[in-house]
Scaffold this active site. Structure first.
Site, short mmCIF file in Angstrom:
data_model
loop_
_atom_site.label_atom_id
_atom_site.label_comp_id
_atom_site.label_asym_id
_atom_site.label_seq_id
_atom_site.Cartn_x
_atom_site.Cartn_y
_atom_site.Cartn_z
N LYS A 110 -29.29 -79.69 42.43
CA LYS A 110 -28.00 -78.99 42.33
C LYS A 110 -26.92 -79.90 42.91
O LYS A 110 -27.18 -80.76 43.77
CB LYS A 110 -28.04 -77.64 43.05
N ASP A 167 -30.06 -72.54 50.91
CA ASP A 167 -29.80 -72.99 49.53
C ASP A 167 -30.79 -72.45 48.51
O ASP A 167 -30.53 -72.51 47.31
CB ASP A 167 -29.89 -74.53 49.46
#
Length: 281
Positions: free
Chosen positions: A11, A138
């Protein structure tokens, strides 16, 4: 035993604002995309008494025995969700560590997605969120990964539409400590992404946004400042931004050709750095 192969995508943060601090944790809001850089994970059901996790590849050095995957498996075992099944997990690491791309977090998220999709575990949506948060902040972003806006209250707004950027991802031969970078943040931004709208991902908006963690990271590591300055000076660069708490710096382009050319120029200038071409997915 059947083996399954899955991809665990990196990401990137296209923008990140630190909006405050509550107890020990900072509140952040962020524009997030996934890119086609990925770790490869092979999952095999095993007859052994313990799970086996093996990391190989260029970025597999110094991964602790207590890692995001081991934490996930321990949680699932403790909750008796795997019905005493054991697995052998092999991870080929293509995503650098301490780069701000969530490599470890996404490994755990990808594995949790796999267990849910294959109906190896049965849990409610809220339970997957709780499990994710036990592993790391996350991880939740990788549960059914998509273009997303993380809001400062912890809510996540996901979008089905995709954005199309070709990107150069550069990383010097050192990583950044997330804990250190956040500990030096001494001012906060006003929230900008609420209400969350897809148009925030357009280049004309992104150009004017920031990553609040850059100020700390670039002061601590002048090499990151050099990288950003160099990439900003290349032709056809739309904008350049650090991902997460670093140390990866990402340059954004509209065309693959411009990105490819920038990558070859970068490699000549910083020949001891890691640098790849990628794209948003």
């Amino acid at each position: 035993m059947n083996s399954f192969k899955i991809k665990s995508y990196a990401k990137i943060n296209l923008a990140l604002n630190v909006t405050g601090k509550k107890s020990k944790l900072h509140n952040i809001e962020s524009l997030i995309s996934f890119i086609d850089l990925h770790d490869s994970i092979t999952i095999t059901e095993s007859n052994t008494k313990q799970h086996k996790i093996n990391f190989i590849g260029r970025f597999s050095k110094n991964i602790s025995k207590i890692n995001t995957i081991s934490k996930l498996l321990k949680i699932l075992d403790n909750k008796k969700l795997l019905n005493n099944k054991k697995f052998e997990i092999k991870v080929i690491k293509h995503i650098p560590q301490k780069a701000g791309m969530g490599g470890g977090s996404m490994n755990a998220a990808s594995l949790l997605n796999f267990f849910i999709e294959k109906k190896l575990i049965k849990i409610k949506k809220n339970d997957s969120k709780k499990i994710s948060n036990e592993i790391g902040s996350d991880v939740i972003l990788g549960i059914k990964p998509s273009l997303a806006i993380l809001l400062s209250n912890g809510d996540i707004k996901k979008f089905k539409n995709k954005i199309k950027f070709h990107i150069l991802v550069a990383k010097p031969n050192f990583g950044c400590s997330t804990k250190y970078i956040y500990s030096k943040v001494d001012s906060f931004s006003k929230p900008q992404f609420n209400p969350p709208k897809q148009k925030l991902f357009e280049a004309k908006y992104l150009k004017n946004l920031d990553n609040d963690l850059e100020k700390v990271a670039l002061n601590k590591y002048p090499e990151l400042k050099r990288i950003k300055s160099y990439l900003n000076g290349l032709p056809n660069t739309l904008f350049v931004r650090m991902s997460g708490s670093g140390s990866s710096i990402v340059a954004y382009f509209h065309s693959k050709k411009a990105c490819k050319k920038a990558c070859s120029q970068y490699k000549r200038k910083f020949n001891n750095h890691w640098c790849i071409e990628s794209k948003t997915i």
